[in-house]
Write an enzyme that holds these catalytic residues in place. Structure first.
Site, PDB file in Angstrom:
ATOM      1  N   LYS A  56       0.840  -1.210   0.000  1.00  0.00           N
ATOM      2  CA  LYS A  56       0.000   0.000   0.000  1.00  0.00           C
ATOM      3  C   LYS A  56       0.874   1.260   0.000  1.00  0.00           C
ATOM      4  O   LYS A  56       0.643   2.185  -0.772  1.00  0.00           O
ATOM      5  CB  LYS A  56      -0.900  -0.009   1.248  1.00  0.00           C
ATOM      6  CG  LYS A  56      -1.600   1.295   1.510  1.00  0.00           C
ATOM      7  CD  LYS A  56      -2.427   1.259   2.768  1.00  0.00           C
ATOM      8  CE  LYS A  56      -1.701   1.675   4.022  1.00  0.00           C
ATOM      9  NZ  LYS A  56      -1.345   3.104   4.140  1.00  0.00           N
ATOM     10  N   ASN A  57       1.894   1.276   0.857  1.00  0.00           N
ATOM     11  CA  ASN A  57       2.702   2.497   0.987  1.00  0.00           C
ATOM     12  C   ASN A  57       3.661   2.713  -0.182  1.00  0.00           C
ATOM     13  O   ASN A  57       4.351   3.728  -0.235  1.00  0.00           O
ATOM     14  CB  ASN A  57       3.484   2.482   2.310  1.00  0.00           C
ATOM     15  CG  ASN A  57       2.575   2.730   3.501  1.00  0.00           C
ATOM     16  OD1 ASN A  57       1.388   3.027   3.331  1.00  0.00           O
ATOM     17  ND2 ASN A  57       3.109   2.600   4.694  1.00  0.00           N
ATOM     18  N   ARG A  67      -4.672  10.470   4.665  1.00  0.00           N
ATOM     19  CA  ARG A  67      -3.602  11.449   4.773  1.00  0.00           C
ATOM     20  C   ARG A  67      -2.630  11.396   3.588  1.00  0.00           C
ATOM     21  O   ARG A  67      -2.108  12.411   3.138  1.00  0.00           O
ATOM     22  CB  ARG A  67      -2.864  11.176   6.078  1.00  0.00           C
ATOM     23  CG  ARG A  67      -1.712  12.057   6.316  1.00  0.00           C
ATOM     24  CD  ARG A  67      -0.993  11.680   7.583  1.00  0.00           C
ATOM     25  NE  ARG A  67       0.375  12.116   7.518  1.00  0.00           N
ATOM     26  CZ  ARG A  67       0.775  13.355   7.745  1.00  0.00           C
ATOM     27  NH1 ARG A  67      -0.095  14.263   8.085  1.00  0.00           N
ATOM     28  NH2 ARG A  67       2.034  13.674   7.630  1.00  0.00           N
ATOM     29  N   CYS A  96      -5.757  12.857  12.939  1.00  0.00           N
ATOM     30  CA  CYS A  96      -6.267  11.510  12.738  1.00  0.00           C
ATOM     31  C   CYS A  96      -6.061  10.757  14.031  1.00  0.00           C
ATOM     32  O   CYS A  96      -5.479  11.282  14.971  1.00  0.00           O
ATOM     33  CB  CYS A  96      -5.595  10.827  11.568  1.00  0.00           C
ATOM     34  SG  CYS A  96      -3.922  10.348  11.942  1.00  0.00           S
ATOM     35  N   ARG A 155      -0.219  14.749  13.103  1.00  0.00           N
ATOM     36  CA  ARG A 155       0.368  14.499  11.789  1.00  0.00           C
ATOM     37  C   ARG A 155       0.264  15.692  10.832  1.00  0.00           C
ATOM     38  O   ARG A 155      -0.430  15.634   9.822  1.00  0.00           O
ATOM     39  CB  ARG A 155      -0.283  13.261  11.152  1.00  0.00           C
ATOM     40  CG  ARG A 155      -0.096  12.021  11.982  1.00  0.00           C
ATOM     41  CD  ARG A 155      -0.732  10.819  11.355  1.00  0.00           C
ATOM     42  NE  ARG A 155       0.147  10.135  10.436  1.00  0.00           N
ATOM     43  CZ  ARG A 155      -0.182   9.034   9.794  1.00  0.00           C
ATOM     44  NH1 ARG A 155      -1.374   8.508   9.949  1.00  0.00           N
ATOM     45  NH2 ARG A 155       0.664   8.453   8.975  1.00  0.00           N
ATOM     46  N   ASP A 201       4.396   0.809  12.150  1.00  0.00           N
ATOM     47  CA  ASP A 201       3.212   0.140  11.599  1.00  0.00           C
ATOM     48  C   ASP A 201       3.088  -1.325  12.052  1.00  0.00           C
ATOM     49  O   ASP A 201       2.106  -1.994  11.727  1.00  0.00           O
ATOM     50  CB  ASP A 201       3.232   0.194  10.062  1.00  0.00           C
ATOM     51  CG  ASP A 201       2.858   1.576   9.535  1.00  0.00           C
ATOM     52  OD1 ASP A 201       2.411   2.417  10.331  1.00  0.00           O
ATOM     53  OD2 ASP A 201       3.006   1.807   8.321  1.00  0.00           O
ATOM     54  N   ARG A 206      -8.722  -0.660   4.612  1.00  0.00           N
ATOM     55  CA  ARG A 206      -7.876   0.417   4.066  1.00  0.00           C
ATOM     56  C   ARG A 206      -6.526  -0.127   3.625  1.00  0.00           C
ATOM     57  O   ARG A 206      -5.926   0.403   2.682  1.00  0.00           O
ATOM     58  CB  ARG A 206      -7.624   1.495   5.137  1.00  0.00           C
ATOM     59  CG  ARG A 206      -8.787   2.435   5.351  1.00  0.00           C
ATOM     60  CD  ARG A 206      -8.345   3.604   6.194  1.00  0.00           C
ATOM     61  NE  ARG A 206      -7.099   4.147   5.665  1.00  0.00           N
ATOM     62  CZ  ARG A 206      -6.206   4.822   6.381  1.00  0.00           C
ATOM     63  NH1 ARG A 206      -6.408   5.046   7.649  1.00  0.00           N
ATOM     64  NH2 ARG A 206      -5.116   5.285   5.828  1.00  0.00           N
TER      65      ARG A 206
HETATM   66  C1  UD1 Z   1       4.182   7.015   6.437  1.00  0.00           C
HETATM   67  C2  UD1 Z   1       3.388   5.774   6.162  1.00  0.00           C
HETATM   68  C3  UD1 Z   1       2.732   5.280   7.449  1.00  0.00           C
HETATM   69  C4  UD1 Z   1       3.773   5.108   8.555  1.00  0.00           C
HETATM   70  C5  UD1 Z   1       4.627   6.361   8.700  1.00  0.00           C
HETATM   71  C6  UD1 Z   1       5.803   6.173   9.641  1.00  0.00           C
HETATM   72  C7  UD1 Z   1       2.688   6.025   3.865  1.00  0.00           C
HETATM   73  C8  UD1 Z   1       1.591   6.284   2.900  1.00  0.00           C
HETATM   74  N1  UD1 Z   1       2.378   6.067   5.167  1.00  0.00           N
HETATM   75  O1  UD1 Z   1       3.281   8.005   6.888  1.00  0.00           O
HETATM   76  O2  UD1 Z   1       2.103   4.028   7.176  1.00  0.00           O
HETATM   77  O3  UD1 Z   1       3.131   4.865   9.769  1.00  0.00           O
HETATM   78  O4  UD1 Z   1       5.175   6.749   7.420  1.00  0.00           O
HETATM   79  O5  UD1 Z   1       6.592   5.107   9.225  1.00  0.00           O
HETATM   80  O6  UD1 Z   1       3.806   5.747   3.484  1.00  0.00           O
HETATM   81  N2  UD1 Z   1       5.487  14.892  10.759  1.00  0.00           N
HETATM   82  C9  UD1 Z   1       5.489  16.251  11.020  1.00  0.00           C
HETATM   83  N3  UD1 Z   1       5.370  17.115   9.956  1.00  0.00           N
HETATM   84  C10 UD1 Z   1       5.290  16.667   8.667  1.00  0.00           C
HETATM   85  C11 UD1 Z   1       5.302  15.289   8.419  1.00  0.00           C
HETATM   86  C12 UD1 Z   1       5.423  14.422   9.486  1.00  0.00           C
HETATM   87  O7  UD1 Z   1       5.567  16.666  12.160  1.00  0.00           O
HETATM   88  O8  UD1 Z   1       5.200  17.505   7.751  1.00  0.00           O
HETATM   89  C13 UD1 Z   1       5.618  13.939  11.883  1.00  0.00           C
HETATM   90  C14 UD1 Z   1       4.415  13.018  12.017  1.00  0.00           C
HETATM   91  O9  UD1 Z   1       3.373  13.605  12.763  1.00  0.00           O
HETATM   92  C15 UD1 Z   1       5.022  11.802  12.683  1.00  0.00           C
HETATM   93  C16 UD1 Z   1       6.449  11.753  12.105  1.00  0.00           C
HETATM   94  O10 UD1 Z   1       6.691  13.057  11.595  1.00  0.00           O
HETATM   95  O11 UD1 Z   1       5.095  12.014  14.064  1.00  0.00           O
HETATM   96  C17 UD1 Z   1       6.641  10.754  10.985  1.00  0.00           C
HETATM   97  O12 UD1 Z   1       5.605  10.886  10.042  1.00  0.00           O
HETATM   98  P1  UD1 Z   1       5.794  10.540   8.508  1.00  0.00           P
HETATM   99  O13 UD1 Z   1       7.037   9.765   8.288  1.00  0.00           O
HETATM  100  O14 UD1 Z   1       5.621  11.793   7.718  1.00  0.00           O
HETATM  101  O15 UD1 Z   1       4.533   9.610   8.244  1.00  0.00           O
HETATM  102  P2  UD1 Z   1       3.727   9.526   6.902  1.00  0.00           P
HETATM  103  O16 UD1 Z   1       4.631   9.802   5.772  1.00  0.00           O
HETATM  104  O17 UD1 Z   1       2.472  10.308   7.018  1.00  0.00           O
END
Ligand code: UD1
Length: 417
Positions: free
Chosen positions: A22-23, A93, A117, A122, A305, A397
């Site tokens: 999925k990711n 997201r 969420c 996030r 995850d 999902r």
């Molecule tokens: C991706 C994965 C998700 C996984 C996560 C962490 C996909 C589609 N989803 O989510 O399954 O759980 O990585 O391995 O690939 N953050 C900020 N600001 C930002 C972006 C992130 O503060 O602009 C924080 C988030 O709140 C979180 C941390 O950074 O605490 C890591 O998040 P991130 O790696 O961005 O997760 P996703 O990319 O959303």
């Protein structure tokens, strides 16, 4: 709304085939927006997040001329709408992955903010900072991120902290930027490296993806994408834990063991038998489970995850394990439900202290997010009575046919309306 009913006590045995990740497919679908032609993607998992992303790219002007089995073809020649609306983005997201590609392709993107969420606030500030570094002019208006960029320009950007989709978003935008972009403190997840490989096969010039430093030489256009999605390491880990918790013997087919090293290490520490082959893994539950401490971390660390599923395993270990969540601030929603099934868990800050019990007991439980719902199904596999998991749309999902795959392995599991 569907529910899943699991009758515990059946040992899992046999083979399970892992679907596409999925990711990995979500960013690839977003990346098709960088191209103007007929993209073809194979090994696409049949999960609801993929359907949502397909709706979104079609809303933006792509034409899904053929969506069949695990193959998707998308014609992106007519992409002309820069607006990703709230009703689609709010349900997933990862929709924010269209931000970078739209800016690069159309010079404009208006993407609804994803909002909070279940597993934390996030925000997407790190995505925005990276795109601004490429020269995009970004404002926040009425719940939307509005970006304008006549021509993105190569830059040197260091992410404040590691973000998976943030790295992907900025990398995708930089592919069509003018000149060289150097990104540092990047996410090293296999899905980032995979996305770069897919883009390079279409004519992009990306080096270093999969490490913390990515260097991109901008190009003026990309050929349509033709790729096969890599296996879902999180789905694989979930079935490995299902095998281990039931004391079963399961071959997990179509997976990449090298993407599962941190999980494999912890399963071995817990006393689970693992045999790694090229594209598969054999998992044997050996009876007694040993307590193991885990700490989630960006790749190559232990994946957040898989935290909920591993916690379920530890509820039956002989002793106390400490499970620390460092990636998300609120990812223990499953704990209350596991406790209702008899688990002994105490949360202190970001750490859950799990003391193994002899037996979990079946109960009606409620899924709160994708991985939390998987952990409740795992608990149901070994509970002493029926477990009824409601809100299973969370499972849909990200897990293709979870009930069918588990019942093929011998679980007594059924889905009811
Ligand atoms: C991706 C994965 C998700 C996984 C996560 C962490 C996909 C589609 N989803 O989510 O399954 O759980 O990585 O391995 O690939 N953050 C900020 N600001 C930002 C972006 C992130 O503060 O602009 C924080 C988030 O709140 C979180 C941390 O950074 O605490 C890591 O998040 P991130 O790696 O961005 O997760 P996703 O990319 O959303």
């Amino acid at each position: 709304m569907d529910r899943i009913i699991v009758e515990g006590g059946h040992r899992l045995q046999g083979q399970v085939t892992i679907s596409g990740a999925k990711n990995a497919v979500l960013p690839v679908l977003a990346a098709t927006l960088l191209t103007a032609g007929r993209n073809e993607i194979h090994n696409v998992p049949g999960v609801r997040d993929v359907t949502t992303m397909l709706h979104l790219v079609q809303e933006l002007g792509a034409v899904g001329d053929h969506i069949k089995g695990d193959r998707v073809t998308l014609d992106t020649a007519g992409v002309n709408n820069p607006v990703a609306p709230y009703d689609l983005v709010s349900t997933m997201r990862a929709s924010c992955l269209v931000l970078g590609p739209l800016l690069a392709r159309l010079g404009e993107a208006k993407v609804s903010l994803p909002g909070g969420c279940a597993i934390g606030a996030r925000p997407i500030d790190l995505h925005i900072k990276g795109l601004e570094a490429l020269g995009a002019d970004i404002t926040l208006e009425k719940g939307y991120v509005h970006g304008i960029a006549k021509q993105l320009k190569g830059t040197h950007h260091i992410f404040d902290s590691v973000t998976v989709t943030g790295t992907m978003n900025v990398m995708m935008a930089a592919v069509l930027a003018e000149g060289e972009t150097i990104l540092e403190n990047c996410a090293r997840e296999p899905e980032v490296g995979f996305l770069a490989e897919v883009l390079n096969a279409s004519g992009a010039k990306i080096e270093g993806a999969g490490s913390d430093k990515i260097v991109i030489q901008g190009v003026t256009s990309l050929k349509p994408i033709n790729c096969r999605i890599l296996p879902d390491r999180i789905e694989a880990a979930t079935y490995m834990i299902a095998a281990a918790i039931t004391g079963g013997d399961v071959e997990v087919l179509n997976c990449n063991p090298s993407h599962l090293e941190a999980i494999n290490l912890k399963l071995r520490e817990a006393g689970v038998g693992l045999e790694e082959r090229d594209n598969s893994l054999r998992v044997q539950g050996n009876g007694e489970l040993l307590p193991v401490h885990i700490r989630t971390h960006p790749y190559p660390g232990f994946a957040t995850d898989v935290q909920a599923q591993f916690m379920t395993l530890m509820t039956l270990a002989k002793g106390r394990s400490l499970i620390t969540e460092t990636v998300f601030e609120n990812r223990f929603m499953h704990v209350a439900e596991l406790k209702r099934m008899g688990a002994d868990i105490v949360i202190e800050g970001h750490t859950a202290m799990v003391t193994g019990v002899e037996q979990l007991s079946g109960a009606p439980v409620m899924a709160t997010d994708l991985r939390a719902s998987a952990c409740l199904v795992l608990a149901g596999l070994v509970a002493d009575r029926d477990t009824v998991v409601s809100r299973v749309y969370h499972i849909d999902r990200g897990y293709q046919d979870m009930d069918k795959k588990l019942s093929q392995l011998g679980a007594a599991i059924r889905r009811v309306r």
